[in-house]
Design a protein around this motif. Structure first.
Motif, PDB file in Angstrom:
ATOM      1  N   MET A 261       0.763  -1.171   0.026  1.00  0.00           N
ATOM      2  CA  MET A 261       0.095  -0.049   0.119  1.00  0.00           C
ATOM      3  C   MET A 261       0.864   1.266  -0.006  1.00  0.00           C
ATOM      4  SD  MET A 261      -2.966  -0.675   2.785  1.00  0.00           S
ATOM      5  CE  MET A 261      -2.102  -0.857   4.102  1.00  0.00           C
ATOM      6  N   PHE A 262       0.418   2.365  -0.856  1.00  0.00           N
ATOM      7  CA  PHE A 262       0.956   3.658  -0.717  1.00  0.00           C
ATOM      8  C   PHE A 262      -0.045   4.585  -0.512  1.00  0.00           C
ATOM      9  CE2 PHE A 262       0.283   3.172  -5.442  1.00  0.00           C
ATOM     10  CZ  PHE A 262      -0.188   4.309  -5.816  1.00  0.00           C
ATOM     11  N   ALA A 263      -1.073   4.234  -0.730  1.00  0.00           N
ATOM     12  CA  ALA A 263      -2.367   5.329  -0.375  1.00  0.00           C
ATOM     13  C   ALA A 263      -3.727   4.602  -0.224  1.00  0.00           C
ATOM     14  CB  ALA A 263      -2.500   6.165  -1.637  1.00  0.00           C
ATOM     15  N   LEU A 264      -4.208   5.231   0.507  1.00  0.00           N
ATOM     16  CA  LEU A 264      -5.796   4.750   1.034  1.00  0.00           C
ATOM     17  C   LEU A 264      -6.737   6.047   0.639  1.00  0.00           C
ATOM     18  CD1 LEU A 264      -3.570   3.359   2.991  1.00  0.00           C
ATOM     19  CD2 LEU A 264      -5.718   2.298   3.488  1.00  0.00           C
ATOM     20  N   VAL A 265      -7.706   5.999   0.004  1.00  0.00           N
ATOM     21  CA  VAL A 265      -8.787   7.127  -0.205  1.00  0.00           C
ATOM     22  C   VAL A 265     -10.190   6.730   0.422  1.00  0.00           C
ATOM     23  CG1 VAL A 265      -9.871   8.539  -1.895  1.00  0.00           C
ATOM     24  CG2 VAL A 265      -7.538   7.728  -2.404  1.00  0.00           C
ATOM     25  N   ASP A 266     -10.295   7.754   1.243  1.00  0.00           N
ATOM     26  CA  ASP A 266     -12.008   7.655   1.759  1.00  0.00           C
ATOM     27  C   ASP A 266     -12.775   8.431   0.769  1.00  0.00           C
ATOM     28  OD1 ASP A 266     -14.392   7.737   2.933  1.00  0.00           O
ATOM     29  OD2 ASP A 266     -13.529   8.346   4.840  1.00  0.00           O
ATOM     30  N   TRP A 267     -13.036   7.920  -0.241  1.00  0.00           N
ATOM     31  CA  TRP A 267     -13.927   8.291  -1.350  1.00  0.00           C
ATOM     32  C   TRP A 267     -15.300   9.234  -1.103  1.00  0.00           C
ATOM     33  CZ3 TRP A 267     -18.408   6.772  -3.375  1.00  0.00           C
ATOM     34  CH2 TRP A 267     -18.728   5.332  -3.329  1.00  0.00           C
ATOM     35  N   GLN A 268     -15.632   8.758   0.025  1.00  0.00           N
ATOM     36  CA  GLN A 268     -17.073   9.150   0.666  1.00  0.00           C
ATOM     37  C   GLN A 268     -16.928  10.210   1.362  1.00  0.00           C
ATOM     38  OE1 GLN A 268     -18.927   5.584   2.149  1.00  0.00           O
ATOM     39  NE2 GLN A 268     -19.772   5.239   0.215  1.00  0.00           N
ATOM     40  N   ALA A 269     -15.760  10.482   1.921  1.00  0.00           N
ATOM     41  CA  ALA A 269     -15.365  11.675   2.733  1.00  0.00           C
ATOM     42  C   ALA A 269     -15.787  13.218   1.733  1.00  0.00           C
ATOM     43  CB  ALA A 269     -14.171  11.740   3.396  1.00  0.00           C
ATOM     44  N   GLU A 270     -16.208  14.031   2.624  1.00  0.00           N
ATOM     45  CA  GLU A 270     -16.256  15.339   2.084  1.00  0.00           C
ATOM     46  C   GLU A 270     -15.856  16.284   2.787  1.00  0.00           C
ATOM     47  OE1 GLU A 270     -17.197  18.046  -0.679  1.00  0.00           O
ATOM     48  OE2 GLU A 270     -17.814  15.816  -1.100  1.00  0.00           O
ATOM     49  N   PRO A 271     -14.474  16.928   2.315  1.00  0.00           N
ATOM     50  CA  PRO A 271     -13.792  16.765   1.231  1.00  0.00           C
ATOM     51  C   PRO A 271     -13.075  15.576   1.410  1.00  0.00           C
ATOM     52  CG  PRO A 271     -12.693  18.160   2.598  1.00  0.00           C
ATOM     53  CD  PRO A 271     -13.796  17.985   3.218  1.00  0.00           C
ATOM     54  N   LEU A 272     -12.708  14.821   0.199  1.00  0.00           N
ATOM     55  CA  LEU A 272     -12.127  13.681   0.265  1.00  0.00           C
ATOM     56  C   LEU A 272     -10.883  13.243   1.056  1.00  0.00           C
ATOM     57  CD1 LEU A 272     -11.633  12.985  -3.656  1.00  0.00           C
ATOM     58  CD2 LEU A 272     -13.354  11.811  -2.304  1.00  0.00           C
ATOM     59  N   SER A 273     -10.466  12.436   1.522  1.00  0.00           N
ATOM     60  CA  SER A 273      -9.083  12.507   2.235  1.00  0.00           C
ATOM     61  C   SER A 273      -8.302  11.057   1.903  1.00  0.00           C
ATOM     62  CB  SER A 273      -9.410  12.109   3.736  1.00  0.00           C
ATOM     63  OG  SER A 273     -10.167  10.911   4.193  1.00  0.00           O
ATOM     64  N   ILE A 274      -7.207  11.432   1.995  1.00  0.00           N
ATOM     65  CA  ILE A 274      -6.081  10.233   1.467  1.00  0.00           C
ATOM     66  C   ILE A 274      -5.137   9.870   2.564  1.00  0.00           C
ATOM     67  CG2 ILE A 274      -4.721  11.950   0.487  1.00  0.00           C
ATOM     68  CD1 ILE A 274      -4.318   9.656  -1.821  1.00  0.00           C
ATOM     69  N   ASN A 275      -4.649   8.916   3.012  1.00  0.00           N
ATOM     70  CA  ASN A 275      -3.572   8.273   3.782  1.00  0.00           C
ATOM     71  C   ASN A 275      -2.374   7.927   2.854  1.00  0.00           C
ATOM     72  OD1 ASN A 275      -5.276   8.549   5.851  1.00  0.00           O
ATOM     73  ND2 ASN A 275      -5.161   6.231   6.554  1.00  0.00           N
ATOM     74  N   LEU A 276      -1.333   8.553   3.243  1.00  0.00           N
ATOM     75  CA  LEU A 276      -0.137   8.608   2.453  1.00  0.00           C
ATOM     76  C   LEU A 276       1.047   8.090   3.351  1.00  0.00           C
ATOM     77  CD1 LEU A 276      -0.651  11.451   0.234  1.00  0.00           C
ATOM     78  CD2 LEU A 276      -0.941   9.395  -0.348  1.00  0.00           C
ATOM     79  N   LYS A 277       1.738   7.579   2.847  1.00  0.00           N
ATOM     80  CA  LYS A 277       3.145   7.131   3.754  1.00  0.00           C
ATOM     81  C   LYS A 277       4.163   8.479   3.313  1.00  0.00           C
ATOM     82  CE  LYS A 277       5.889   3.134   4.545  1.00  0.00           C
ATOM     83  NZ  LYS A 277       5.929   1.819   4.681  1.00  0.00           N
ATOM     84  N   CYS A 278       4.902   8.270   4.597  1.00  0.00           N
ATOM     85  CA  CYS A 278       5.750   9.420   4.505  1.00  0.00           C
ATOM     86  C   CYS A 278       7.005   9.371   5.363  1.00  0.00           C
ATOM     87  CB  CYS A 278       4.896  10.879   5.124  1.00  0.00           C
ATOM     88  SG  CYS A 278       5.817  12.567   5.069  1.00  0.00           S
ATOM     89  N   GLU A 279       8.097   9.824   5.184  1.00  0.00           N
ATOM     90  CA  GLU A 279       9.314   9.851   5.883  1.00  0.00           C
ATOM     91  C   GLU A 279       8.983  10.558   7.155  1.00  0.00           C
ATOM     92  OE1 GLU A 279      12.566  11.242   7.941  1.00  0.00           O
ATOM     93  OE2 GLU A 279      11.464  12.818   6.768  1.00  0.00           O
ATOM     94  N   PRO A 280       9.278   9.932   8.389  1.00  0.00           N
ATOM     95  CA  PRO A 280       8.757  10.453   9.609  1.00  0.00           C
ATOM     96  C   PRO A 280       8.952  11.760   9.903  1.00  0.00           C
ATOM     97  CG  PRO A 280       9.671   8.373   9.722  1.00  0.00           C
ATOM     98  CD  PRO A 280       9.928   8.566   8.329  1.00  0.00           C
ATOM     99  N   GLU A 281      10.288  12.516   9.765  1.00  0.00           N
ATOM    100  CA  GLU A 281      10.567  13.840  10.244  1.00  0.00           C
ATOM    101  C   GLU A 281       9.573  14.852   9.011  1.00  0.00           C
ATOM    102  OE1 GLU A 281      14.742  14.664  10.542  1.00  0.00           O
ATOM    103  OE2 GLU A 281      14.972  12.948  11.638  1.00  0.00           O
TER     104      GLU A 281
END
Length: 118
Positions: free
Chosen positions: A35-55
């Motif tokens: 996984m590199f992204a998860l999208v809550d497509w029913q959210a208003e506005p849309l939201s997305i979870n993304l992997k990121c370097e911790p700092e």
């Protein structure tokens, strides 16, 4: 932000695939099964979870009110981004590419796709 341009961008990344293992309300984007992204497509506005370097994840949370610790994810390595109209396209697109590249970097070389399209 609407779902169509977001999906098109996510799926334009080499080897990206979409599925819904957590139910129809969450679209999951993967590269080589990771996984590199998860999208809550029913959210208003849309939201997305993304992997990121911790700092960088911490810095983005401080600078951008749209960025919070990853919802239902490891909060050290994941951010949730609210894709409001005020968030410029180049920012969220860059964060998606960063997430994708972090996942690709963790893959064995034989499973890595070609470089991200410019």
């Amino acid at each position: 932000m609407t779902l169509t341009p977001l999906r098109e961008f996510l799926l334009s990344l080499p080897g990206a695939a979409e599925d819904s293992p957590f139910g129809p309300e969450i679209l999951v984007y993967r590269i080589a099964g990771k996984m590199f992204a998860l999208v809550d497509w029913q959210a208003e506005p849309l939201s997305i979870n993304l992997k990121c370097e911790p700092e960088l994840a911490l810095l983005l949370r401080e600078i951008h009110p749209e960025v919070t610790p990853g919802y239902h994810m490891n909060k050290q390595h994941w951010n949730t981004v609210i894709l409001s109209e005020s968030l410029p396209d180049d920012l969220w697109q860059g964060w998606i590419v960063h997430s994708y590249e972090r996942v690709v970097a963790g893959l064995p070389k034989a499973r890595r796709p070609q470089a991200v399209k410019p």
